[in-house]
Design an enzyme around this catalytic site. Structure first.
Site, PDB file in Angstrom:
ATOM      1  N   TRP A   1       0.860  -1.178   0.000  1.00 63.90           N
ATOM      2  CA  TRP A   1       0.000   0.000   0.000  1.00 63.90           C
ATOM      3  C   TRP A   1       0.899   1.231   0.000  1.00 63.90           C
ATOM      4  O   TRP A   1       1.839   1.328   0.797  1.00 63.90           O
ATOM      5  CB  TRP A   1      -0.881  -0.030   1.255  1.00 63.90           C
ATOM      6  CG  TRP A   1      -1.839   1.113   1.381  1.00 63.90           C
ATOM      7  CD1 TRP A   1      -2.667   1.617   0.405  1.00 63.90           C
ATOM      8  CD2 TRP A   1      -2.090   1.892   2.564  1.00 63.90           C
ATOM      9  NE1 TRP A   1      -3.408   2.650   0.909  1.00 63.90           N
ATOM     10  CE2 TRP A   1      -3.085   2.847   2.225  1.00 63.90           C
ATOM     11  CE3 TRP A   1      -1.584   1.873   3.858  1.00 63.90           C
ATOM     12  CZ2 TRP A   1      -3.572   3.761   3.144  1.00 63.90           C
ATOM     13  CZ3 TRP A   1      -2.077   2.782   4.779  1.00 63.90           C
ATOM     14  CH2 TRP A   1      -3.059   3.714   4.425  1.00 63.90           C
TER      15      TRP A   1
ATOM     16  N   ASP B   1      -1.172  -5.415   9.360  1.00 63.21           N
ATOM     17  CA  ASP B   1      -2.073  -4.387   8.867  1.00 63.21           C
ATOM     18  C   ASP B   1      -3.349  -5.079   8.399  1.00 63.21           C
ATOM     19  O   ASP B   1      -3.330  -5.869   7.447  1.00 63.21           O
ATOM     20  CB  ASP B   1      -1.402  -3.627   7.708  1.00 63.21           C
ATOM     21  CG  ASP B   1      -2.298  -2.513   7.181  1.00 63.21           C
ATOM     22  OD1 ASP B   1      -3.389  -2.302   7.737  1.00 63.21           O
ATOM     23  OD2 ASP B   1      -1.893  -1.843   6.207  1.00 63.21           O
TER      24      ASP B   1
ATOM     25  N   LYS C   1     -13.318  -0.470   5.359  1.00 62.95           N
ATOM     26  CA  LYS C   1     -13.856  -1.301   4.278  1.00 62.95           C
ATOM     27  C   LYS C   1     -14.923  -2.256   4.785  1.00 62.95           C
ATOM     28  O   LYS C   1     -15.957  -2.427   4.147  1.00 62.95           O
ATOM     29  CB  LYS C   1     -12.750  -2.139   3.618  1.00 62.95           C
ATOM     30  CG  LYS C   1     -11.416  -1.470   3.504  1.00 62.95           C
ATOM     31  CD  LYS C   1     -11.307  -0.548   2.326  1.00 62.95           C
ATOM     32  CE  LYS C   1     -10.178   0.418   2.576  1.00 62.95           C
ATOM     33  NZ  LYS C   1      -9.533   0.924   1.421  1.00 62.95           N
TER      34      LYS C   1
HETATM   35  N1  PLP Z   1      -3.792  -0.588   5.012  1.00 69.17           N
HETATM   36  C1  PLP Z   1      -4.077  -0.964   3.770  1.00 69.17           C
HETATM   37  C2  PLP Z   1      -3.347  -2.119   3.188  1.00 69.17           C
HETATM   38  C3  PLP Z   1      -5.050  -0.291   3.038  1.00 69.17           C
HETATM   39  O1  PLP Z   1      -5.336  -0.696   1.796  1.00 69.17           O
HETATM   40  C4  PLP Z   1      -5.716   0.800   3.629  1.00 69.17           C
HETATM   41  C5  PLP Z   1      -6.708   1.562   2.858  1.00 69.17           C
HETATM   42  O2  PLP Z   1      -6.756   1.570   1.667  1.00 69.17           O
HETATM   43  C6  PLP Z   1      -5.388   1.139   4.953  1.00 69.17           C
HETATM   44  C7  PLP Z   1      -4.417   0.423   5.609  1.00 69.17           C
HETATM   45  C8  PLP Z   1      -5.984   2.238   5.762  1.00 69.17           C
HETATM   46  O3  PLP Z   1      -7.162   2.753   5.435  1.00 69.17           O
HETATM   47  P1  PLP Z   1      -7.998   3.685   6.413  1.00 69.17           P
HETATM   48  O4  PLP Z   1      -7.062   4.650   7.037  1.00 69.17           O
HETATM   49  O5  PLP Z   1      -8.982   4.325   5.511  1.00 69.17           O
HETATM   50  O6  PLP Z   1      -8.612   2.774   7.423  1.00 69.17           O
END
Ligand code: PLP
Length: 423
Positions: free
Chosen positions: A149, A230, A266
């Site tokens: 990411w 994560d 999500k």
């Molecule tokens: N980690 C991964 C691998 C992700 O794909 C995302 C969002 O796309 C996140 C963390 C964190 O997202 P958020 O801060 O919206 O919860």
């Protein structure tokens, strides 16, 4: 003035948010957005989960509801519920442990949990904590999968941790490069921090099998590496919450000390509400509960000086659903709706490309899981798809499966077939 032009160099635009802007500006009626990392329904619209609507109604109809601050560590009833969600209700890490340095009867967990600003905030809080308190000099290196990411690198760099990467994706098979990954883990400095995507790896859609996770655990144990999970897609990958959390539960049962950054963006569709949690699990020992209590107290100080206390609305929704068996069952159904539609799109896309005999192999589309697929399309092909076909995706060839639906899947398959043949 100190800040004349040129003193602060302009930063590059975030590539994903830039893609969103370009998509919005495109006036073609056939445009397709496969960039966005958010679920869409079959009409390409955002989907508020029915269980979330129900929880919102309950919150609104409660006459005692107000807009007071939450405690620094977040909504008190969210913590235990989310610990069970991640580790499993009967996890050994959630069994009460006796405190050594407290009153004789004090019991506590070996886990410290704080509500955070969604997954990003949880990763940041974890990174900041490790940067401040990791008992090593120099600071540990954070190993990220290649690719990963896009935000990971800058979040850890921002808290002054050195970042390196381990091989993950094998372009020829479009699957996992397990040998490369294990060799890199074994070659890394002892006690590195290893960021692992719990499930539905972003951007590749490639997850280790349970047997492969066990081999990863062996290599991590040999080098005393610290696992940093994560978890942005629990329940979204397979549709099964426990199955998606298996790697964490396995590592915890093996006695690793580890941490977890958890996002409700999500799996609850609460993207903009910024709901999530950070968990730090101490290794089992006589003093694990004391260590966890001290860590929780330091995390609380870090949280206090950065955000004071986390946002309430999304946390209330998640907590209500997690703590009510009926709502929880409905949530599981909603997760099946989302993961089921994505699986259907994977099947549909592969079938269409194979029927057209589009050059190349397309099994990876159904073998990869979760929101994203790494198609194998080149940067040049991605460019043509955008310029000629109005299809928007990241230049590494990643598509968000949730952007496909019964109205645009034929068009997209035709576009891919045409572009692959002409390049
Ligand atoms: N980690 C991964 C691998 C992700 O794909 C995302 C969002 O796309 C996140 C963390 C964190 O997202 P958020 O801060 O919206 O919860």
């Amino acid at each position: 003035s100190a800040f004349t032009a040129g003193v602060v160099p302009p930063a590059p635009e975030d590539p994903l948010f830039g893609l969103m802007t370009a998509f919005r500006a495109d006036t073609s009626p056939s445009k397709v957005d496969l960039g966005i990392g958010a679920y869409r329904d079959d009409n390409a619209q955002p989907w508020v989960l029915p269980v979330v609507r129900k929880a919102e109604e309950l919150i609104r109809s409660n006459p005692a509801a107000n807009h007071e601050y939450l405690p620094i560590a977040g909504l008190p009833e969210l913590g235990p519920a989310t610990q069970k969600l991640i580790f499993g209700a009967d996890s050994p890490v959630l069994a009460d442990k006796r405190m050594r340095h407290a009153d004789r009867d004090a019991l506590a967990l070996q886990v410290a949990t704080l509500q955070t600003i969604s997954g990003t905030g949880a990763i940041h809080l974890g990174g900041l904590f490790l940067s401040r308190f990791y008992p090593a000099d120099p600071k540990p290196t954070v190993l990220l999968s290649n690719p990963t990411w896009a935000n990971h690198r800058q979040i850890f760099t921002n808290v002054h941790l050195p970042v390196a990467s381990y091989p993950y994706f094998f372009p020829s098979t479009k699957g996992l490069d397990l040998d490369g990954m294990l060799a890199a883990l074994r070659a890394a400095p002892d006690r590195s921090v290893v960021v692992l995507h719990t499930c539905a790896h972003n951007p590749t859609g490639v997850d280790p099998t349970q047997d492969q996770w066990q081999q990863i655990a062996v290599a991590m144990r040999e080098k005393n590496h610290f696992p940093f999970f994560d978890t942005a897609y629990q329940g979204f990958a397979s549709g099964d919450l426990a199955r998606d959390a298996w790697p964490i539960r396995y590592f915890a049962a093996q006695g690793f000390e580890l941490c977890v950054a958890e996002s409700f963006a999500k799996n609850f569709g609460l993207y903009g509400e910024r709901a999530g949690a950070f968990h730090f699990v101490c290794a089992p020992s006589d003093s694990a509960a004391d260590a966890a209590a001290a860590i929780a107290s330091q995390l609380t100080v870090l949280q206090r000086c950065e955000i004071s206390n986390p946002p309430a609305y999304g946390a209330r929704i998640a907590s209500m659903v997690l703590n009510d068996p009926e709502l929880f069952a409905q949530w599981e159904q909603d997760l099946h709706t989302m993961s089921g539609r994505i699986i259907e799109m994977r099947r549909g896309l592969r079938e269409r490309l194979e029927q057209k005999r589009t050059p190349g192999t397309w099994e990876h589309i159904t073998e990869q899981i979760g929101m994203f697929s790494f198609t194998g399309l080149s940067e040049e092909q991605v460019k043509i798809l955008r310029e000629k076909w109005h299809v928007y995706m990241t230049k590494n060839g990643r598509i968000s499966m949730a952007g496909l639906n019964s109205h645009n899947i034929d068009y997209f398959a035709e576009a891919v077939d045409s572009v692959v043949r002409e390049t």
